[in-house]
Design an enzyme around this catalytic site. Structure first.
Site, short mmCIF file in Angstrom:
data_model
loop_
_atom_site.label_atom_id
_atom_site.label_comp_id
_atom_site.label_asym_id
_atom_site.label_seq_id
_atom_site.Cartn_x
_atom_site.Cartn_y
_atom_site.Cartn_z
N CYS A 1 0.81 -1.22 0.00
CA CYS A 1 0.00 0.00 0.00
C CYS A 1 0.85 1.28 0.00
O CYS A 1 1.45 1.57 -1.02
CB CYS A 1 -0.96 -0.06 1.18
SG CYS A 1 -2.50 0.76 0.82
N ARG B 1 -12.10 6.95 -2.58
CA ARG B 1 -11.21 6.09 -1.82
C ARG B 1 -11.57 4.63 -2.11
O ARG B 1 -12.75 4.29 -2.21
CB ARG B 1 -11.37 6.39 -0.32
CG ARG B 1 -10.21 5.91 0.48
CD ARG B 1 -10.08 6.53 1.85
NE ARG B 1 -8.95 5.89 2.49
CZ ARG B 1 -7.69 6.26 2.34
NH1 ARG B 1 -7.39 7.34 1.64
NH2 ARG B 1 -6.71 5.59 2.91
N HIS C 1 -3.69 -4.90 1.93
CA HIS C 1 -3.00 -4.18 2.99
C HIS C 1 -2.82 -5.00 4.26
O HIS C 1 -3.31 -6.12 4.39
CB HIS C 1 -3.65 -2.82 3.25
CG HIS C 1 -4.79 -2.81 4.20
ND1 HIS C 1 -5.45 -1.64 4.52
CD2 HIS C 1 -5.40 -3.79 4.90
CE1 HIS C 1 -6.38 -1.93 5.38
NE2 HIS C 1 -6.39 -3.20 5.63
N1 GLN Z 1 -1.75 7.17 1.85
C1 GLN Z 1 -1.88 6.25 0.76
C2 GLN Z 1 -3.23 6.36 0.03
O1 GLN Z 1 -4.22 6.72 0.64
C3 GLN Z 1 -1.66 4.83 1.24
C4 GLN Z 1 -2.72 4.36 2.17
C5 GLN Z 1 -2.42 3.02 2.79
O2 GLN Z 1 -1.28 2.65 3.02
N2 GLN Z 1 -3.47 2.28 3.10
O3 GLN Z 1 -3.31 6.08 -1.15
#
Ligand code: GLN
Length: 237
Positions: free
Chosen positions: A95, A128, A192
């Protein structure tokens, strides 16, 4: 494997990139090595410590934008991880850790330089990506389907120097079509947290890469298999 007989596993910056139980990957790798009689030691390297370049496997986890940007800055300034990769270390990047292995990524609205160790870049998605993730892994890797949970705002675009880790069959991954990337012994995924709990075959792939083995002795995977079936079904398999 390195000249000494003990497999060395480094967990990169647990103080910055450990938002989703990433410790599990270190525990699973160490345990699956021990089940095969492979001596393994795991080291947690915090962001105020120099990054060793002589380990066999490096793990880097997920995190929020601020710690992600800081981790990238420190790893670029340190240089130890670049040396390790150039010497042939195996890497699992999850991730935020996956994004920062590319040329650039977005954090807190700004474009940040990445490590440039994978030919990809990440930008912001309109939504998201949160939920179950499933994909058919590149057949050249010989692994069963990927299962994971994703939670990220970024979207990742692959260059010609990497291959997609998987074709998405549920969820978003890089861009709804492909998920993750791999090149040499570096493997990145949006699955993740403790992704190896759901994907023990990836743990074994990292171990095989690190020790230079074509196969490992089988182990009892009754529990991981149950978890995999449950989560693959939850993703609509
Ligand atoms: N900050 C990054 C994003 O939102 C990675 C997030 C994460 O590691 N889950 O894309």
């Amino acid at each position: 494997m390195s000249s000494e007989s003990t497999l060395r596993i480094v967990w990169i910056y647990p103080d910055l990139l450990s938002t989703y139980g990433d410790r599990g990957n270190m525990l699973i790798l160490t345990r699956r090595a021990a089940m095969r009689g492979i001596p393994a030691e795991a080291y947690e390297i915090r962001s105020d410590q120099p990054m060793p370049s002589s380990a066999d496997i490096y793990l880097i986890g997920g995190g929020e934008d601020g710690p992600q940007a800081l981790a990238a800055q420190r790893l670029i300034a340190d240089g130890g991880l670049h040396r390790a990769v150039n010497q042939g270390a195996a890497v699992l990047a999850i991730c935020a850790g996956y994004q920062l292995f590319g040329h650039s990524f977005f954090a807190k609205g700004s474009k940040c330089p990445g490590l440039g160790l994978l030919d990809l870049h990440s930008d912001r998605g309109e939504t998201r990506a949160v939920g179950e993730l499933r994909g058919d892994i590149d057949p050249r890797l010989g692994l069963p389907p990927l299962t994971g949970f994703e939670n990220h705002g970024g979207r990742t675009h692959l260059g010609p120097g990497v291959s997609p880790l998987a074709r998405v069959t549920a969820g978003i991954g890089n861009d709804t079509q492909t998920e993750g990337a791999w090149h040499g012994k570096i493997l990145g995924t949006y699955s993740h947290g403790p992704a190896l709990a759901r994907n023990p075959a990836i743990a074994d792939l990292l171990l095989r890469w690190a020790i230079g083995a074509d196969s490992l002795s089988p182990v009892d995977d009754t529990w991981p298999d149950r978890l995999r079936s449950e989560r693959l079904a939850a993703a609509g398999a």
